[in-house]
Each structure stands twice: as C-alpha cells, then as structure tokens.
Design a protein around this motif. Sequence first.
Motif, mmCIF file in Angstrom:
data_model
loop_
_atom_site.group_PDB
_atom_site.id
_atom_site.type_symbol
_atom_site.label_atom_id
_atom_site.label_comp_id
_atom_site.label_asym_id
_atom_site.label_seq_id
_atom_site.Cartn_x
_atom_site.Cartn_y
_atom_site.Cartn_z
ATOM 1 N N LEU A 1 -18.889 25.446 64.293
ATOM 2 C CA LEU A 1 -17.645 25.021 63.650
ATOM 3 C C LEU A 1 -16.834 26.221 63.177
ATOM 4 C CD1 LEU A 1 -18.870 22.071 61.410
ATOM 5 C CD2 LEU A 1 -17.439 21.924 63.417
ATOM 6 N N TRP A 2 -17.512 27.149 62.507
ATOM 7 C CA TRP A 2 -16.828 28.330 61.974
ATOM 8 C C TRP A 2 -17.576 29.573 62.455
ATOM 9 C CZ3 TRP A 2 -18.024 24.507 58.065
ATOM 10 C CH2 TRP A 2 -16.900 23.774 57.645
ATOM 11 N N TYR B 1 -12.398 27.035 52.239
ATOM 12 C CA TYR B 1 -10.984 27.115 51.877
ATOM 13 C C TYR B 1 -10.169 26.650 53.078
ATOM 14 C CZ TYR B 1 -11.893 29.923 47.709
ATOM 15 O OH TYR B 1 -12.300 30.372 46.490
ATOM 16 N N SER B 2 -8.919 26.326 52.811
ATOM 17 C CA SER B 2 -8.021 26.008 53.907
ATOM 18 C C SER B 2 -6.934 27.066 53.968
ATOM 19 C CB SER B 2 -7.393 24.631 53.683
ATOM 20 O OG SER B 2 -6.380 24.448 54.645
ATOM 21 N N ASP C 1 -10.339 25.268 57.201
ATOM 22 C CA ASP C 1 -10.565 26.061 58.407
ATOM 23 C C ASP C 1 -11.226 27.397 58.122
ATOM 24 O OD1 ASP C 1 -8.432 27.106 57.096
ATOM 25 O OD2 ASP C 1 -6.966 26.715 58.658
ATOM 26 N N ASP C 2 -11.482 27.698 56.857
ATOM 27 C CA ASP C 2 -12.035 29.002 56.524
ATOM 28 C C ASP C 2 -13.333 28.815 55.748
ATOM 29 O OD1 ASP C 2 -12.490 31.632 55.767
ATOM 30 O OD2 ASP C 2 -11.117 31.518 54.077
ATOM 31 N N LEU C 3 -14.453 29.191 56.359
ATOM 32 C CA LEU C 3 -15.720 29.204 55.630
ATOM 33 C C LEU C 3 -15.786 30.557 54.939
ATOM 34 C CD1 LEU C 3 -18.631 27.942 55.153
ATOM 35 C CD2 LEU C 3 -19.324 29.543 56.881
ATOM 36 N N LYS D 1 -13.383 19.809 58.131
ATOM 37 C CA LYS D 1 -12.598 20.722 58.955
ATOM 38 C C LYS D 1 -11.459 19.988 59.662
ATOM 39 C CE LYS D 1 -12.842 24.189 62.476
ATOM 40 N NZ LYS D 1 -13.330 24.440 63.812
#
Lengths: 378, 193, 157
Positions: free
Chosen positions: C109-110, C81-82, C52-54, C44
């Motif tokens: 985190l997400w 993914y970012s 930044d994207d789970l 991350k």
Amino acid sequence: MTATFDTQLLEINLGPQHPSTHGVFRMQAILDGETIVKLKPVMGYLHRNHEQLGEGMTYIASFPFTDRLDYFCAMTNNLALALAIEQLAGGIDVPERAQYIRVIMSELTRLVNHTVLVGFLLNDMGAFGTPLLYAFREREKILDLFEAASGSRMMCNYVRPGGVREDLPEGFLEQTQKIVNEYPRFLDEFEALLTDNEIILQRTQRVGVLPKELAINASVTGPMLRASGADYDIRKVDGYGIYPRFSFKVPLGTAGDVYDRYFVRILEMRESLKILQQALREIPSGPSISPKGLQLVTSPRTFRPPKGAEAYGRIEAPKGELGFYLVSDGSPQPYRYHVRAPSFINLTVLEDLCLGHKVADVIIILGSIDIVMGEVDR
Amino acid sequence: MIGIGVLKGMWVTLRQFIGTYPAGRWLLKRAGLPEGDGLCTIEYPEVKQQHAERHRVFPFLVYDATPDNLRCVACKICEQECPPQCIHIVGPAKDEQGRPLKTHGRTYPLRFDIDVSICMSCRICVDVCPFDAIEMDNAHEISSGGRFQELNYTKEQLLKSADYFQKIKPTEAAVVDQRLAAKAKKSAPPSSS
Amino acid sequence: MSFAQIEELKAAIERDLPDLTLQVEGSTLIVEAKDLLRVCRFLKDAPAYEMDDLSNLTAIDYPAAGGAGPPGHIDVVYHLYSMRQKHGPIALRVKLPRDNPVVGSVTPLWRGAEFQEREAYDLFGVIFEGHPDLRRILMWEGFKGHPMRKDYVVEEQ
C-alpha cells in the motif's frame, strides 16, 4: 554482419568507505555494462541504537544525543524532541521570545544544511573543492552564531521544552541581521557559479527523476518531495510554533530530477532569509524559557508524564519530516523513544531513482537525496 | 550559446582569487565590483581563533580562594544526570564513625573524576548543579600523550579558581555570583544583619 | 486527533466494514491483526480520508509482567497523514502476541513502509507477511536476537 558477445552482469560495491557516500554507506549495484539494473542500499555501519539509549535516560538527557543524529542540523533536532515532549506533557508554555529564537535557529540551520548540501553535491559531481569551500566559508559565519548562543558550533544542545536553554547573548541579533543581509549576495554568486553552468545542466537534468505519486507513496519528505511537485511543507500544514505568522512561499519543482532538487533548495534558502528578516524585525524582549521549562532544565527527574501518554511530534527539518514518537510509563524515562529520521526514509526510493542510469549518476543521485549517516543508522 | 554559463562560473572563481590579495581588492573596488570576503583562513599556530564567551569544552570544578574550599558537596546529582555517564564521584568524605567530614562548613568529595574521552561537553552537569560548583571550561588545546589514565581527569586536575571562571566567562560568572550572594544572605542567621 | 474525531473515524470504518471489531485507546485506534490491511486500504482509498502518507511505523514491546499477569505483547504503531488533504495524523495500533508477532505488511500500500518494516523486524522481531525483502537493516546479517526488546540483555563488557 553483427558480432555478438556473451556479456554477464557485474556486481560492484560502492562504499562503505567511499568519499561520495557521505559517511559509511554501501550500495550493492548490479551493472549491465555501465547501466544500473539493480541497486541495494546497505546501512547500519554507524548504528548505535540511539533509541535504546534514549529509553535508558531522562527525557532531557536525550537532547545532547539528538545533536548527533543529523550533525548539520542540531538545532532542528533539538526542536523536534522539545515539541514532542511538550505534546507529551499536555502543553508547556513557550514564551514569545523563545518562539522567535526557535524560528531564527531553525531557519539558520536550514541555511547551513542547504548551503553545505549544494557544496557537497557539486563535490560529488567532480567540481572538487571550490564550491564546497565557498559553502563552508558561509556556513562558518552561521556556526559562529550558534557558538555565541549555545556554546557549541555543531552540538548545540540548545532548545528545551518550554523555550531555549539560555537567552541570546548581547549583540547576537545585530550579528545575525548582518549575516542575513549579506546572504543573498552569496547566493547570487553561488548561482552564477552553478545554475547556468552547462556541465551541471547536462549532469543533473533528467537524472534520477522521482515522480510525484511515487514520492508521496514512499513517504519521501522535505525538499526532495517538493522538487517532485507535491506541495507539502509541515511549517505550513501543521503550523507548529509561530510559523503561521510569517509570510513565505513553498518552492516547488516540476521535473523531480537532480537539478530540481538542487534548485528547490536554493529557493528555499531565499525563503528562509525572508522568514529570518521578519523574525529579526519582530522579536520581542522577555523571558526565554517558561518556569516549567526551567524546572525541567535544572531537575530533569521531576518530569513524569502520565502513564500511557504518547506523543508524535514532527517538524519540517531541513532534510524532511523529522518526528519523535514518545510513549511514557509514568517514570522519568520514556518507555518508548522512536526517531522518524527523514534521510533514512528518503533512501527507500534510491533504487528507483538509479535504475537505468550510469554509475557516475548514482553518486549525484545519492548526493541530491541529502543523507547524513548519523541519522540514517541512528 | 554553450559555454557562457561555464565562463560565468569561472569569472566568480577568478574574482574570489583576486580578492584574496590586497592589490586585487583595490582593483575590484576601483572596478566597482564586490570585493568578497577575501582571505577567510588564519595562520593557525601563530594566530588563534577568538571564541565566543559561551564556548564550552569540558567541565571543571570551581573553588573559592583556596583549592580546599571547593563548592562541590558531593551530592552526586551530576553523576546521576550525566547523559554518557562520565562522572565518577566517591564521597562525601566521612570519618571512622560514618559522620560526614566538613571543610568550610561543607561536605566534600573524596574523589571526583571525569573521563573526558567519554564526556561530550553537553553542559547538562552545569544546568543541574544546585551549588554552581561545576562550570564549563573553554580551553581546547588539551591533547595528551596517552588515551587511558591521561584522559581521566581527577579532582586535582579539575579544580580551577573562581577567578579563572570570572576571567573566561565574565557575564555568566556575574550571574552565578549574584545567585550565590543571594543564597548566602538567605542562609545567614538574621541576627547578624 | 481528538477523542471525538477518533470515535467518528471508528464509526465511519464500522459503517463501511461492518464485521470489524475496533477499539479506541486514548487517541489511538486499536485494530486486530487480521483486519489491519482492510482498515489501511479503507483509510487510503476513502475519499473523506485519503491517507496517502505513512509517516511513521514502529513497534513497542510490552513484556509479560511475570507470574499470573497478562501475557506480553508487541504493538505495531502506524501514523498516517494525508498529503493531498493535509490532515492527520491517524494513529493505528496492532497488538501482536509476543512469542509469534506476525502481521500483514503494508508495503504494497505504501512504499514508505519498506525500510520501516525492515527496521521493526530487525529491532523487535515483528514478521511482516508479504514484505518483498524482509531482512535485517541496521544490525548485521547473522546477528542473534532483537535489541530493542525489553528483555534483550546487553553483553557484559
């Protein structure tokens, strides 16, 4: 001298049977006066273990069940599963014409979904009936197209790995062209009805603000993410199918409130119309399904992906990122079949959006998220 | 000024309202305004909606000429592939020694039931049938008085003639007939030609 | 993500966090349960990745083959993914013992993991330590068992 009263928090249930919850969905809200201090979504009333069903049948037999996930967008649900299966098989050829048909169907689905959503949003706001029926009148025309192509208005079951199940019927493209040409007039009228309306501005602006950072962190996708200002459209990022060939813009919001979510969808419809115009102009003739795809349609049990293969196929569905995760064990049935449902994951931030607002705002915030319970509960 | 937006919206609804009357449409046309779609509903029981040719409801079994000459050979592929498992076939019919009975040179099912309360009209049975024996109907005014036996369609209820299929779906029937003719030519002994 | 890229990713993580043991299986990175949060935080925050994207989190049940075969395990799969850099996916997989599947929660985190972890807990019985509100989400409270496990027996009608 000020009088003080003892107040206590009040817990109320919105739903499960409530006309604004778009199905059977419950929100446990804790109120301080009229203000929401806590809100827990409760779901699962429509749970039918779609994934378990998918693991008990062939890959192709899952298609009619995907129609029933998000029943406004059957075409895009089919497409997402088809892409995942194509990826799992290590690539199945898709003829040119089928690619164009897929794009036409996806964008028509986006029109249907956003039109109906805006109608329902207004319905939730208290504009009972009128905008919703205008939306349904337009949707009806597109559903007639779906019926002409696939045989069913909502449960289309049309897209297949390697193409589409049947070629378009005669006169379909002309009819589509006519509807696409007339659609901007309807959108203009819809906007005249809504966009400048002071009551709507009052009810929607600065309500349910979703900051960009939270939107990204909470895996929010689709128009809701773009209304918060994040430039992320899977049609552009992954460029699946033939989307890179079309020129279209990705509309972005700035404030991330309910009004932006409404307006981004209106703009997205205009972009969809642009894509449709290009696709209708360029669609070639030819086969609508590849030989390998046809074999899958007529004998689903011959499709056995290699043992241990896995694939995650995702598309930009009207509601957000719709993904299918498939794991094969070498048999005709998937070992694991998982649906990444956009409306389910977009609900994660519901509480954050509602805190500090009034009960009446919760209803339109939920409406602006755009959920379909068939997809949330699966 | 506050209120202009609301008035603009009301003008849209007013125009739509006027547009539902023939006189109103004439007025709007005279004023150079869009007429809109006008009335978009139909008086249902008297007027019926025209459906597309591919409109599919429940499957039926096709027979050629007489009801005993059905195309189904009870191979049970549709039973196996049906996603909600709503087809139940007993057969193929056999005599006491266990040899398959034949009519018109084909085996046939003893029973062929479709539970239409389970069927979801997905058309997969039609796609997988190698004999073009099962096709999708388009009759949709089919309510019944009960919800158990009445919704379990038996072979007798499902059998419909090839002429009926030709009538409701001419384009698809033409393709199917062509395919069947090609198949018959292939399987016919070469000496006869 | 191709095989070469995943090997490159593995090397990058091992360079930064040298005490980890990672494996590559197909296009998936196998991470040990105790290292998961460190790997996720690295992915991350590392400027080369910025995942930044789970996007997707789910579990897969592999019951024991029976007899003297290897014991069963439950895998938790993460697809990252970012959104900032518009790349991905990176697929991570954690193998957990089937009788006691416990793994650290990535919800801190997400946020996007919140409902997905609840779903994996509900349907597979994976316990995510550190999850703020680990309850059943699709099945009702008081439901016994985890219906997506392969050995879950459907009640006879």
